[in-house]
Design a protein around this motif. Sequence first.
Motif: not given
Length: 212
Positions: A41-53, A112-121
Amino acid sequence: MRRAAAALAVLAAMAGAAAADDGSVVRGMGFAERGKNLVVTTSFAELFDRGATEKMSSGFPSSVVIRMYVFRKDRTERPISLILVEHEVVFDLWDEVYVLRTRGPLGKRELRYKSRQQAVRALTELDHMPIAPLDRIAIGPHHFLAAVIELNPISPELLAEMRRWLSRPAGESLDSSSSFFGSFVSVFVNPKLDRADRTLRIRSQPFYRTPR
């Protein structure tokens, strides 16, 4: 689950992350035994900057390819396990949802995800992801997980090899001829396949299995 996790010890757990000499980022990860597999179990949220998001809402697909290698700490010339996960997400302009398609050790899935934040996560978190059969993890010696994570890889070689690797039957033995396969140095210190919008190299703290 509590009994299984007790058979796995994690060393030098860290709250944050630190840079290693080879350029990878060392971070604390969660390991456990689930069924016949070692999971992480891990995460790497830094992969997406503002532009990529923001690009995710364009209607064009974004992809994330994750290669995870389990090495025995004293034998880094050859991984004992190699797992590949592919995510592709696209914003459905008609239904206004983010459609995520995943291929990996858990098979094929579509969410399927309603929000972009959910999809990035969903793109940047691994929750109890199988990374190695337990019978490949010897009891006693220290091991670590190393991962190469790429956002929108464009290397023709990588994409072709990824499709070939994901088409392998479940449980097939490791293919040492694959360009994904190699020592820790060849994969992390002298990489050859990097052609992506962004590439992360992360590795875990050491862990080891203990007798029950």
